[in-house]
Design a protein around this motif. Structure first.
Motif, PDB file in Angstrom:
ATOM      1  N   GLN A   1       0.887  -1.062  -0.009  1.00 24.45           N
ATOM      2  CA  GLN A   1       0.046   0.231   0.016  1.00 24.45           C
ATOM      3  C   GLN A   1       0.883   1.343  -0.002  1.00 24.45           C
ATOM      4  N   ASP A   2       2.084   1.220   0.354  1.00 19.52           N
ATOM      5  CA  ASP A   2       3.001   2.436   0.304  1.00 19.52           C
ATOM      6  C   ASP A   2       3.513   2.822  -0.943  1.00 19.52           C
ATOM      7  N   ARG A   3       4.430   3.782  -0.740  1.00 18.80           N
ATOM      8  CA  ARG A   3       5.031   4.243  -1.768  1.00 18.80           C
ATOM      9  C   ARG A   3       5.993   3.401  -2.667  1.00 18.80           C
ATOM     10  N   THR A   4       6.608   2.650  -1.544  1.00 20.86           N
ATOM     11  CA  THR A   4       7.620   1.688  -2.359  1.00 20.86           C
ATOM     12  C   THR A   4       6.934   0.521  -2.995  1.00 20.86           C
ATOM     13  N   ALA A   5       5.840   0.178  -2.656  1.00 18.10           N
ATOM     14  CA  ALA A   5       5.089  -0.950  -3.391  1.00 18.10           C
ATOM     15  C   ALA A   5       4.900  -0.335  -4.799  1.00 18.10           C
ATOM     16  N   TRP A   6       4.379   0.843  -4.743  1.00 13.69           N
ATOM     17  CA  TRP A   6       4.114   1.671  -6.342  1.00 13.69           C
ATOM     18  C   TRP A   6       5.179   1.457  -7.164  1.00 13.69           C
ATOM     19  N   ILE A   7       6.437   2.017  -6.528  1.00 12.47           N
ATOM     20  CA  ILE A   7       7.729   2.110  -7.414  1.00 12.47           C
ATOM     21  C   ILE A   7       8.024   0.691  -7.661  1.00 12.47           C
ATOM     22  N   ALA A   8       7.889  -0.229  -6.800  1.00 13.07           N
ATOM     23  CA  ALA A   8       8.508  -1.795  -7.163  1.00 13.07           C
ATOM     24  C   ALA A   8       7.504  -2.341  -8.164  1.00 13.07           C
ATOM     25  N   GLY A   9       6.049  -1.660  -8.262  1.00 12.43           N
ATOM     26  CA  GLY A   9       5.121  -2.420  -9.056  1.00 12.43           C
ATOM     27  C   GLY A   9       5.411  -1.765 -10.675  1.00 12.43           C
ATOM     28  N   ALA A  10       5.927  -0.307 -10.656  1.00 15.66           N
ATOM     29  CA  ALA A  10       6.247   0.336 -11.954  1.00 15.66           C
ATOM     30  C   ALA A  10       7.619  -0.398 -12.563  1.00 15.66           C
ATOM     31  N   VAL A  11       8.612  -0.715 -11.759  1.00 13.47           N
ATOM     32  CA  VAL A  11       9.798  -1.249 -12.033  1.00 13.47           C
ATOM     33  C   VAL A  11       9.484  -2.478 -12.511  1.00 13.47           C
ATOM     34  N   LEU A  12       8.739  -3.331 -12.021  1.00 17.47           N
ATOM     35  CA  LEU A  12       8.304  -4.586 -12.656  1.00 17.47           C
ATOM     36  C   LEU A  12       7.338  -4.628 -13.876  1.00 17.47           C
ATOM     37  N   VAL A  13       6.507  -3.849 -14.090  1.00 13.04           N
ATOM     38  CA  VAL A  13       6.067  -3.300 -15.388  1.00 13.04           C
ATOM     39  C   VAL A  13       7.064  -3.032 -16.458  1.00 13.04           C
ATOM     40  N   PHE A  14       7.973  -2.301 -16.002  1.00 11.46           N
ATOM     41  CA  PHE A  14       8.893  -1.850 -17.085  1.00 11.46           C
ATOM     42  C   PHE A  14       9.830  -2.902 -17.485  1.00 11.46           C
ATOM     43  N   SER A  15      10.213  -3.974 -16.426  1.00  5.03           N
ATOM     44  CA  SER A  15      11.120  -4.900 -16.775  1.00  5.03           C
ATOM     45  C   SER A  15      10.253  -6.029 -17.539  1.00  5.03           C
ATOM     46  N   VAL A  16       8.948  -6.117 -17.482  1.00  5.75           N
ATOM     47  CA  VAL A  16       8.164  -6.903 -18.404  1.00  5.75           C
ATOM     48  C   VAL A  16       8.313  -6.507 -20.035  1.00  5.75           C
ATOM     49  N   ALA A  17       8.205  -5.263 -19.874  1.00  6.06           N
ATOM     50  CA  ALA A  17       8.338  -4.684 -21.206  1.00  6.06           C
ATOM     51  C   ALA A  17       9.765  -4.609 -22.060  1.00  6.06           C
ATOM     52  N   ALA A  18      10.714  -4.482 -21.082  1.00  6.35           N
ATOM     53  CA  ALA A  18      11.920  -4.651 -21.626  1.00  6.35           C
ATOM     54  C   ALA A  18      12.578  -6.057 -22.165  1.00  6.35           C
ATOM     55  N   VAL A  19      11.736  -7.179 -21.115  1.00  9.73           N
ATOM     56  CA  VAL A  19      12.175  -8.487 -21.562  1.00  9.73           C
ATOM     57  C   VAL A  19      11.379  -8.650 -22.575  1.00  9.73           C
ATOM     58  N   TYR A  20      10.324  -8.390 -22.985  1.00  9.89           N
ATOM     59  CA  TYR A  20       9.383  -8.673 -24.106  1.00  9.89           C
ATOM     60  C   TYR A  20      10.080  -8.105 -25.602  1.00  9.89           C
ATOM     61  N   ALA A  21      10.688  -7.016 -25.275  1.00  7.25           N
ATOM     62  CA  ALA A  21      11.340  -6.171 -26.575  1.00  7.25           C
ATOM     63  C   ALA A  21      12.676  -6.823 -26.891  1.00  7.25           C
ATOM     64  N   THR A  22      13.322  -7.322 -25.589  1.00  7.96           N
ATOM     65  CA  THR A  22      14.803  -7.809 -25.903  1.00  7.96           C
ATOM     66  C   THR A  22      14.887  -9.551 -26.073  1.00  7.96           C
ATOM     67  N   TRP A  23      13.985 -10.106 -25.629  1.00  8.36           N
ATOM     68  CA  TRP A  23      13.940 -11.528 -25.512  1.00  8.36           C
ATOM     69  C   TRP A  23      12.805 -12.171 -26.336  1.00  8.36           C
ATOM     70  N   LEU A  24      11.624 -11.473 -26.301  1.00 12.68           N
ATOM     71  CA  LEU A  24      10.385 -12.360 -26.659  1.00 12.68           C
ATOM     72  C   LEU A  24      10.216 -11.949 -28.315  1.00 12.68           C
ATOM     73  N   ARG A  25      10.163 -10.791 -28.448  1.00 13.06           N
ATOM     74  CA  ARG A  25       9.930  -9.990 -29.775  1.00 13.06           C
ATOM     75  C   ARG A  25      10.778 -10.279 -30.882  1.00 13.06           C
ATOM     76  N   PRO A  26      12.281 -10.263 -30.652  1.00 12.54           N
ATOM     77  CA  PRO A  26      13.096 -10.425 -31.815  1.00 12.54           C
ATOM     78  C   PRO A  26      13.060 -11.769 -32.426  1.00 12.54           C
ATOM     79  N   ARG A  27      12.939 -11.374 -33.870  1.00 13.87           N
ATOM     80  CA  ARG A  27      13.209 -12.802 -34.781  1.00 13.87           C
ATOM     81  C   ARG A  27      13.754 -12.485 -36.075  1.00 13.87           C
ATOM     82  N   VAL A  28      13.769 -13.487 -36.910  1.00 18.11           N
ATOM     83  CA  VAL A  28      14.384 -13.323 -38.239  1.00 18.11           C
ATOM     84  C   VAL A  28      13.230 -14.105 -39.128  1.00 18.11           C
ATOM     85  N   VAL A  29      12.584 -13.289 -40.105  1.00 21.21           N
ATOM     86  CA  VAL A  29      11.554 -14.049 -40.669  1.00 21.21           C
ATOM     87  C   VAL A  29      11.825 -14.085 -42.364  1.00 21.21           C
TER      88      VAL A  29
END
Length: 216
Positions: free
Chosen positions: A44-72
């Protein structure tokens, strides 16, 4: 990243990607979602909000660097999807495809490097560098069972280039389902762009993180 590669084929289209990178990406996304649920339930505190935002950004970064790249490989050319940019190389512009540390597509203008398709064995990278320097001949007739995964992909793309150049499809590209947004309007020259998808996937979590820092 590991060197286990996977190819998914459809009519006229073959997609190459790193299996190990995708497994790691999916594993982290699952962990991040579970952590986010825990924060929602207990934080419920500020730390939890910041941690949640960091987790969301980490998911986006992992998608962009590990999940999305391919050669077609498509009927019109090679779509190279890297974390931030993607390039479409029409078959008419493909001079050669090889591997040093990563898979590379040679064109008259420049050499394009693939992020997801890479050689992870250091001894093999050194051998590839000696071959590029002219100390070793390139052998394209080796037994496929003895070839490294990324070398097999390079050979397949070279053969695709020969096949499609023999019966090229003419005119600018209007459909981007398989060729991707960088191919729109392409004829005989490569095109590179930063897709809207990347801007949204990385931009929205970054804005969220900054907002949390100032508001929470």
């Amino acid at each position: 990243m590991g060197d286990a590669l996977m190819a998914r084929s459809a009519e006229g289209v073959t997609t190459h990607y790193s299996t190990s990178s995708r497994v790691l990406a999916i594993a982290w996304i699952v962990v991040a979602v579970l952590l986010l649920l825990d924060l929602v339930l207990r934080g419920q505190d500020r730390t939890a909000w910041i941690a949640g935002a960091v987790l969301v950004f980490s998911v986006a970064a992992v998608y962009a660097t590990w999940l999305r790249p391919r050669v077609v490989s498509t009927e019109r050319g090679i779509r190279m999807v890297n974390p931030l940019r993607e390039t479409f190389v029409p078959w008419a512009a493909v001079q050669w495809v090889d591997v040093v540390d990563v898979l590379r597509v040679h064109t008259p203008e420049r050499v394009y490097r693939s992020w997801p398709l890479r050689e992870t064995k250091r001894a093999r990278v050194r051998e590839n560098m000696r071959r590029e320097s002219g100390y070793l001949d390139h052998d394209d007739d080796r037994d496929p069972t003895t070839m490294r995964p990324v070398d097999l992909v390079a050979r397949e793309l070279r053969r695709d280039a020969e096949r499609y150049r023999a019966r090229p499809l003419r005119g600018p590209i209007r459909e981007i389902d398989e060729e991707g947004p960088a191919a729109l309007g392409a004829e005989d020259r490569p095109q590179t762009m930063v897709p809207v998808e990347v801007i949204v996937v990385l931009g929205v979590p970054l804005v969220l993180f900054v907002a949390v820092l100032f508001i929470a």
